[in-house]
Design a protein around this motif. Structure first.
Motif, mmCIF file in Angstrom:
data_model
loop_
_atom_site.group_PDB
_atom_site.id
_atom_site.type_symbol
_atom_site.label_atom_id
_atom_site.label_comp_id
_atom_site.label_asym_id
_atom_site.label_seq_id
_atom_site.Cartn_x
_atom_site.Cartn_y
_atom_site.Cartn_z
ATOM 1 N N LEU A 233 49.950 29.369 40.864
ATOM 2 C CA LEU A 233 51.210 28.909 41.154
ATOM 3 C C LEU A 233 51.415 28.207 42.671
ATOM 4 O O LEU A 233 50.156 28.133 43.779
ATOM 5 N N HIS A 234 51.533 27.097 42.582
ATOM 6 C CA HIS A 234 52.313 26.673 44.036
ATOM 7 C C HIS A 234 52.860 27.208 45.164
ATOM 8 O O HIS A 234 54.114 27.491 44.570
ATOM 9 N N GLY A 235 52.010 27.278 46.238
ATOM 10 C CA GLY A 235 52.938 27.366 47.285
ATOM 11 C C GLY A 235 53.600 27.183 49.131
ATOM 12 O O GLY A 235 52.128 25.817 48.474
ATOM 13 N N PRO A 236 53.941 26.852 49.588
ATOM 14 C CA PRO A 236 54.406 26.039 50.565
ATOM 15 C C PRO A 236 52.750 26.015 51.220
ATOM 16 O O PRO A 236 52.642 25.191 52.262
ATOM 17 N N ASP A 237 51.403 26.746 51.345
ATOM 18 C CA ASP A 237 50.870 26.629 52.421
ATOM 19 C C ASP A 237 49.369 26.242 50.873
ATOM 20 O O ASP A 237 47.987 26.536 51.704
ATOM 21 N N GLY A 238 49.887 25.671 50.105
ATOM 22 C CA GLY A 238 48.840 26.250 48.624
ATOM 23 C C GLY A 238 48.739 26.893 47.584
ATOM 24 O O GLY A 238 50.031 27.618 47.529
ATOM 25 N N GLN A 239 47.761 27.285 46.881
ATOM 26 C CA GLN A 239 47.572 27.488 45.682
ATOM 27 C C GLN A 239 48.067 29.431 45.643
ATOM 28 O O GLN A 239 47.052 30.230 46.232
ATOM 29 N N VAL A 240 48.652 29.898 44.654
ATOM 30 C CA VAL A 240 48.894 31.775 44.902
ATOM 31 C C VAL A 240 48.506 31.624 43.612
ATOM 32 O O VAL A 240 48.256 31.693 42.355
ATOM 33 N N PRO A 241 47.065 32.954 43.921
ATOM 34 C CA PRO A 241 45.927 33.405 42.390
ATOM 35 C C PRO A 241 47.924 34.301 41.871
ATOM 36 O O PRO A 241 48.278 35.239 42.594
ATOM 37 N N VAL A 242 47.458 34.128 40.401
ATOM 38 C CA VAL A 242 48.773 35.167 39.256
ATOM 39 C C VAL A 242 47.522 35.354 38.709
ATOM 40 O O VAL A 242 46.430 35.260 38.082
ATOM 41 N N ILE A 243 47.242 37.238 38.736
ATOM 42 C CA ILE A 243 46.541 38.305 37.801
ATOM 43 C C ILE A 243 47.048 38.709 37.000
ATOM 44 O O ILE A 243 47.494 39.679 36.446
ATOM 45 N N GLY A 244 46.215 38.628 35.844
ATOM 46 C CA GLY A 244 46.484 39.721 35.137
ATOM 47 C C GLY A 244 45.441 40.273 34.184
ATOM 48 O O GLY A 244 44.216 40.159 34.822
ATOM 49 N N VAL A 245 45.247 41.868 33.792
ATOM 50 C CA VAL A 245 44.575 42.470 33.664
ATOM 51 C C VAL A 245 44.597 43.523 32.530
ATOM 52 O O VAL A 245 45.783 43.488 31.467
ATOM 53 N N PRO A 246 43.880 43.707 31.414
ATOM 54 C CA PRO A 246 43.800 44.301 30.206
ATOM 55 C C PRO A 246 44.566 45.511 30.109
ATOM 56 O O PRO A 246 44.564 46.189 31.573
ATOM 57 N N SER A 247 44.711 46.492 28.997
ATOM 58 C CA SER A 247 45.352 47.262 29.175
ATOM 59 C C SER A 247 44.795 48.281 29.156
ATOM 60 O O SER A 247 43.315 48.570 28.523
ATOM 61 N N ALA A 248 45.130 49.254 30.559
ATOM 62 C CA ALA A 248 44.130 50.655 30.623
ATOM 63 C C ALA A 248 43.825 51.356 29.437
ATOM 64 O O ALA A 248 42.906 51.769 29.307
ATOM 65 N N SER A 249 44.523 51.365 28.159
ATOM 66 C CA SER A 249 44.289 52.784 27.086
ATOM 67 C C SER A 249 43.291 51.540 26.177
ATOM 68 O O SER A 249 43.652 52.106 25.037
ATOM 69 N N GLN A 250 43.424 50.252 26.103
ATOM 70 C CA GLN A 250 42.622 49.294 25.156
ATOM 71 C C GLN A 250 40.859 49.820 24.623
ATOM 72 O O GLN A 250 39.953 49.601 25.319
ATOM 73 N N ALA A 251 40.348 50.292 23.516
ATOM 74 C CA ALA A 251 39.044 50.681 23.279
ATOM 75 C C ALA A 251 38.752 49.607 23.307
ATOM 76 O O ALA A 251 39.553 48.357 22.970
ATOM 77 N N PRO A 252 37.336 49.913 23.674
ATOM 78 C CA PRO A 252 36.225 48.988 23.326
ATOM 79 C C PRO A 252 36.491 48.456 21.491
ATOM 80 O O PRO A 252 36.482 49.086 20.757
ATOM 81 N N GLY A 253 36.262 47.593 21.191
ATOM 82 C CA GLY A 253 36.072 46.847 19.762
ATOM 83 C C GLY A 253 37.350 45.851 19.757
ATOM 84 O O GLY A 253 36.731 45.836 17.633
ATOM 85 N N SER A 254 37.920 46.010 20.184
ATOM 86 C CA SER A 254 39.044 45.213 19.217
ATOM 87 C C SER A 254 39.369 43.718 19.769
ATOM 88 O O SER A 254 37.979 43.262 20.407
ATOM 89 N N LYS A 255 40.180 42.740 18.895
ATOM 90 C CA LYS A 255 40.270 41.178 19.791
ATOM 91 C C LYS A 255 40.167 41.374 21.164
ATOM 92 O O LYS A 255 40.104 40.086 21.424
ATOM 93 N N ASN A 256 40.950 42.112 21.596
ATOM 94 C CA ASN A 256 41.767 42.388 23.144
ATOM 95 C C ASN A 256 40.667 43.278 24.167
ATOM 96 O O ASN A 256 39.778 43.853 23.713
ATOM 97 N N PRO A 257 40.270 42.467 25.161
ATOM 98 C CA PRO A 257 39.199 42.814 26.187
ATOM 99 C C PRO A 257 39.661 44.531 26.444
ATOM 100 O O PRO A 257 41.257 45.501 26.394
#
Length: 316
Positions: A233-257
């Motif tokens: 996102l645009h900030g007054p002094d440059g770009q601001v990072p916006v970070i998402g994370v996979p579900s903490a309960s998501q088991a391996p093997g599905s379409k989601n990380p």
């Protein structure tokens, strides 16, 4: 250096037995979704194993960006409170609510009563009786929690960020900027256009974007999508990072990380901030937990090319 861990979308299972009264609401659609999809991929030892690994990393603070529960029943809310206390003390853990924590009318109030110590700012810093946004200061880091959670109609998972909360957030960001602090904003819904489907979007994201343009922040953390994403996102002094994370309960093997957490290393000071993101979690092939990716996001207070670093720990 300050090390901040980030996990989200806990969706603590299994579902408790539900009464007919509890199912006579939007919960019936969520119950069907759990039985059909999430029960197989979001229950078991995945969450507990990830949390044990996170604790081994011994972060200075842990940010949880919502959706502790599935259907926001009383039993789920109480169980999630116990889970929070096992994760860490309110001094160590900061929480903002998600749409599942406000699944039906009245649920958000119950969640707040049960989890209040984790969603309350430092008492001496509170200048308003409003619950959100809250402000906590840990060493040279300011943690600002906002709420987008609200009860919605069936088949909707939207959130709302209104002008009043935006004005209060802007004031807190201005204050903490003047103090020379590294500012981290916690929010459940991603404040980015097109980051999720229309029925799951954040209503009022334009207010959030304006706050970032006017006063900025050094980092925004969100959940909701169950994806590992990086936006700016645009900030007054440059770009601001916006970070998402996979579900903490998501088991391996599905379409989601698979289940993962972020570990941010914050160093430097005003105009010299350095921010490195390390992602750690389950490998998609089910062979255990390891380092997924490392990237530098800020250097000398400015956004950098956030491609994975060549000296990163081995990727999965």
């Amino acid at each position: 250096m300050f090390r901040l861990a980030h996990l989200s979308d806990i969706h603590l299972g299994p579902l408790p037995e539900l009464s007919f009264r509890e199912l006579a609401s939007k919960r019936v659609t969520g119950w069907y979704n759990w039985q059909r999809n999430r029960r197989r991929m979001m229950f078991g030892d995945t969450l507990s194993d990830l949390v044990l690994d996170l604790k081994d990393e011994n972060p200075d603070h842990i940010a949880v960006t919502g959706d502790l529960v599935n259907l926001a029943t009383k039993k789920e809310t109480i169980a999630s409170g116990l889970w929070l206390r096992d994760l860490g003390t309110p001094q160590l853990v900061s929480l903002v609510p998600g749409n599942h924590d406000a699944y039906v009318p009245g649920a958000l109030q119950r969640s707040f009563r049960e989890w209040q110590p984790y969603m309350t700012g430092d008492e001496s810093l509170n200048s308003t009786k409003k619950s959100f946004p809250y402000l906590r200061i840990r060493e040279n880091v300011a943690i600002l929690g906002v709420s987008t959670a609200e009860a919605t109609a069936p088949f909707f998972a939207t959130g709302t960020f209104k002008r009043g909360q935006a004005l209060r957030l802007a004031k807190l960001l201005e204050t903490t900027r003047a103090l020379g602090l590294f500012r981290v904003v916690l929010i459940h819904h991603p404040p980015i256009s097109g980051s999720t489907s229309w029925h799951k979007r954040l209503i009022g994201k334009q207010f959030f974007s304006k706050v970032m343009r006017d006063v900025g922040a050094e980092l925004v953390l969100h959940g909701h999508t169950h994806l590992d994403t990086l936006y700016w996102l645009h900030g007054p002094d440059g770009q601001v990072p916006v970070i998402g994370v996979p579900s903490a309960s998501q088991a391996p093997g599905s379409k989601n990380p698979a289940s993962r957490y972020n570990l941010f290393e914050i160093s430097g000071g005003p105009s010299t901030w350095q921010l490195i993101q390390r992602e750690r979690g389950f490998r998609q092939d089910g062979s255990g937990i390891g380092w997924v990716r490392e990237r530098e996001l800020l250097a000398d207070g400015r956004a950098v090319d956030a491609r994975p670093r060549e000296d990163a720990k081995a990727a999965v």
